[in-house]
Design a protein around this motif. Structure first.
Motif, PDB file in Angstrom:
ATOM      1  N   ARG A 295       1.566  20.735   7.582  1.00 60.04           N
ATOM      2  CA  ARG A 295       2.992  21.007   7.721  1.00 60.04           C
ATOM      3  C   ARG A 295       3.750  20.768   6.408  1.00 60.04           C
ATOM      4  O   ARG A 295       4.495  19.808   6.276  1.00 60.04           O
ATOM      5  N   PRO A 296       3.601  21.688   5.454  1.00 56.91           N
ATOM      6  CA  PRO A 296       4.395  21.539   4.233  1.00 56.91           C
ATOM      7  C   PRO A 296       5.834  21.960   4.488  1.00 56.91           C
ATOM      8  O   PRO A 296       6.108  22.774   5.366  1.00 56.91           O
TER       9      PRO A 296
ATOM     10  N   VAL B  31      13.682  22.706  -5.096  1.00 59.10           N
ATOM     11  CA  VAL B  31      12.696  21.628  -4.995  1.00 59.10           C
ATOM     12  C   VAL B  31      13.382  20.283  -5.217  1.00 59.10           C
ATOM     13  O   VAL B  31      13.183  19.333  -4.451  1.00 59.10           O
ATOM     14  N   ALA B  32      14.221  20.210  -6.237  1.00 64.08           N
ATOM     15  CA  ALA B  32      14.935  18.958  -6.541  1.00 64.08           C
ATOM     16  C   ALA B  32      15.814  18.533  -5.369  1.00 64.08           C
ATOM     17  O   ALA B  32      15.877  17.346  -5.027  1.00 64.08           O
ATOM     18  N   ALA B  33      16.478  19.489  -4.728  1.00 67.15           N
ATOM     19  CA  ALA B  33      17.333  19.161  -3.581  1.00 67.15           C
ATOM     20  C   ALA B  33      16.504  18.561  -2.444  1.00 67.15           C
ATOM     21  O   ALA B  33      16.926  17.581  -1.807  1.00 67.15           O
ATOM     22  N   PHE B  34      15.325  19.113  -2.185  1.00 65.33           N
ATOM     23  CA  PHE B  34      14.454  18.578  -1.138  1.00 65.33           C
ATOM     24  C   PHE B  34      13.935  17.192  -1.511  1.00 65.33           C
ATOM     25  O   PHE B  34      13.846  16.312  -0.662  1.00 65.33           O
ATOM     26  N   VAL B  35      13.586  17.001  -2.766  1.00 63.70           N
ATOM     27  CA  VAL B  35      13.105  15.688  -3.221  1.00 63.70           C
ATOM     28  C   VAL B  35      14.200  14.643  -3.019  1.00 63.70           C
ATOM     29  O   VAL B  35      13.945  13.550  -2.495  1.00 63.70           O
ATOM     30  N   VAL B  36      15.424  14.970  -3.409  1.00 66.45           N
ATOM     31  CA  VAL B  36      16.545  14.043  -3.246  1.00 66.45           C
ATOM     32  C   VAL B  36      16.816  13.773  -1.765  1.00 66.45           C
ATOM     33  O   VAL B  36      16.983  12.620  -1.354  1.00 66.45           O
ATOM     34  N   GLY B  37      16.843  14.826  -0.951  1.00 71.68           N
ATOM     35  CA  GLY B  37      17.072  14.653   0.485  1.00 71.68           C
ATOM     36  C   GLY B  37      16.028  13.764   1.126  1.00 71.68           C
ATOM     37  O   GLY B  37      16.345  12.899   1.947  1.00 71.68           O
ATOM     38  N   ASN B  38      14.784  13.944   0.730  1.00 70.49           N
ATOM     39  CA  ASN B  38      13.708  13.108   1.254  1.00 70.49           C
ATOM     40  C   ASN B  38      13.859  11.671   0.771  1.00 70.49           C
ATOM     41  O   ASN B  38      13.697  10.724   1.546  1.00 70.49           O
TER      42      ASN B  38
ATOM     43  N   PHE C 278      15.137  15.061   8.504  1.00 74.58           N
ATOM     44  CA  PHE C 278      14.716  16.448   8.668  1.00 74.58           C
ATOM     45  C   PHE C 278      14.303  17.105   7.356  1.00 74.58           C
ATOM     46  O   PHE C 278      14.094  18.306   7.295  1.00 74.58           O
ATOM     47  N   VAL C 279      14.169  16.302   6.275  1.00 70.91           N
ATOM     48  CA  VAL C 279      13.790  16.841   4.968  1.00 70.91           C
ATOM     49  C   VAL C 279      12.513  16.157   4.488  1.00 70.91           C
ATOM     50  O   VAL C 279      12.499  14.960   4.233  1.00 70.91           O
ATOM     51  N   ASP C 280      11.440  16.936   4.372  1.00 73.65           N
ATOM     52  CA  ASP C 280      10.184  16.420   3.820  1.00 73.65           C
ATOM     53  C   ASP C 280      10.115  16.746   2.338  1.00 73.65           C
ATOM     54  O   ASP C 280      10.684  17.737   1.879  1.00 73.65           O
ATOM     55  N   ARG C 281       9.384  15.918   1.614  1.00 76.52           N
ATOM     56  CA  ARG C 281       9.210  16.148   0.182  1.00 76.52           C
ATOM     57  C   ARG C 281       8.375  17.418  -0.020  1.00 76.52           C
ATOM     58  O   ARG C 281       7.388  17.644   0.673  1.00 76.52           O
ATOM     59  N   PRO C 282       8.759  18.244  -0.978  1.00 77.14           N
ATOM     60  CA  PRO C 282       7.977  19.457  -1.270  1.00 77.14           C
ATOM     61  C   PRO C 282       6.576  19.114  -1.782  1.00 77.14           C
ATOM     62  O   PRO C 282       6.341  18.015  -2.282  1.00 77.14           O
ATOM     63  N   VAL C 283       5.662  20.067  -1.650  1.00 75.81           N
ATOM     64  CA  VAL C 283       4.310  19.915  -2.189  1.00 75.81           C
ATOM     65  C   VAL C 283       4.012  21.098  -3.094  1.00 75.81           C
ATOM     66  O   VAL C 283       4.559  22.186  -2.921  1.00 75.81           O
ATOM     67  N   THR C 284       3.140  20.872  -4.056  1.00 76.67           N
ATOM     68  CA  THR C 284       2.746  21.973  -4.935  1.00 76.67           C
ATOM     69  C   THR C 284       1.720  22.857  -4.232  1.00 76.67           C
ATOM     70  O   THR C 284       1.036  22.436  -3.288  1.00 76.67           O
ATOM     71  N   VAL C 285       1.617  24.069  -4.737  1.00 81.06           N
ATOM     72  CA  VAL C 285       0.597  24.999  -4.243  1.00 81.06           C
ATOM     73  C   VAL C 285      -0.783  24.361  -4.385  1.00 81.06           C
ATOM     74  O   VAL C 285      -1.618  24.453  -3.468  1.00 81.06           O
ATOM     75  N   ASP C 286      -1.028  23.702  -5.510  1.00 81.34           N
ATOM     76  CA  ASP C 286      -2.330  23.067  -5.743  1.00 81.34           C
ATOM     77  C   ASP C 286      -2.614  21.971  -4.728  1.00 81.34           C
ATOM     78  O   ASP C 286      -3.741  21.844  -4.242  1.00 81.34           O
ATOM     79  N   THR C 287      -1.611  21.165  -4.411  1.00 84.21           N
ATOM     80  CA  THR C 287      -1.792  20.103  -3.409  1.00 84.21           C
ATOM     81  C   THR C 287      -2.104  20.700  -2.051  1.00 84.21           C
ATOM     82  O   THR C 287      -3.024  20.252  -1.359  1.00 84.21           O
ATOM     83  N   LEU C 288      -1.355  21.719  -1.647  1.00 81.60           N
ATOM     84  CA  LEU C 288      -1.580  22.361  -0.357  1.00 81.60           C
ATOM     85  C   LEU C 288      -2.980  22.957  -0.280  1.00 81.60           C
ATOM     86  O   LEU C 288      -3.703  22.757   0.705  1.00 81.60           O
TER      87      LEU C 288
END
Length: 132
Positions: free
Chosen positions: A60-61, A76-83, A89-99
């Motif tokens: 669940r990314p 991405v920065a907005a999601f990082v800050v929200g998390n 209701f805001v999860d930290r983003p993940v990179t394509v490589d991590t996924l």
């Protein structure tokens, strides 16, 4: 089909969405329909896992990004800050490589199944042999 040389049900990885965990209605209809579909697939895969038909892992990314696309970085920065602020209701983003590494590791590691959030994906990616 099953992975050659393994025992047990065949592994299956589904890329879902972090927002599938929301308990409230999405702010726009198309997103609500999308999340209903994601939840329906997750439910079917969980049932199939429970009855031994497969070993389902639902990743669940939230936002998925790559540094190759710098125009996405403000979102991405907005999601990082929200998390970081603890918005539930805001999860930290993940990179394509991590996924990608987490998905491969979920297939390879016979102990992995169920719903996996960004923390689980980061842990799986870190243990994946192909992750750099």
């Amino acid at each position: 089909g099953a992975v050659v040389g393994t025992k047990g049900p065949p592994p299956f990885v589904f890329i879902s969405a972090a927002e599938a965990k929301w308990t409230f209605k999405a702010p726009v209809d198309w997103l609500e329909d999308y999340l209903i579909a994601k939840r329906a697939v997750e439910g079917k895969l969980m049932a199939m896992t429970s009855n031994g038909q497969l070993r389902g892992s639902m990743l669940r990314p939230s936002l998925v990004y790559t540094m190759d696309k710098p125009l996405a970085l403000p979102a991405v920065a907005a999601f990082v800050v929200g998390n970081a602020l603890g918005l539930p209701f805001v999860d930290r983003p993940v990179t394509v490589d991590t996924l990608a590494a987490a998905a491969v590791q979920a297939v390879e590691d016979g102990a992995v199944s169920g719903v996996l959030d960004y923390k689980d994906m980061e842990r799986l990616a870190a243990s994946a042999a192909l992750y750099v």
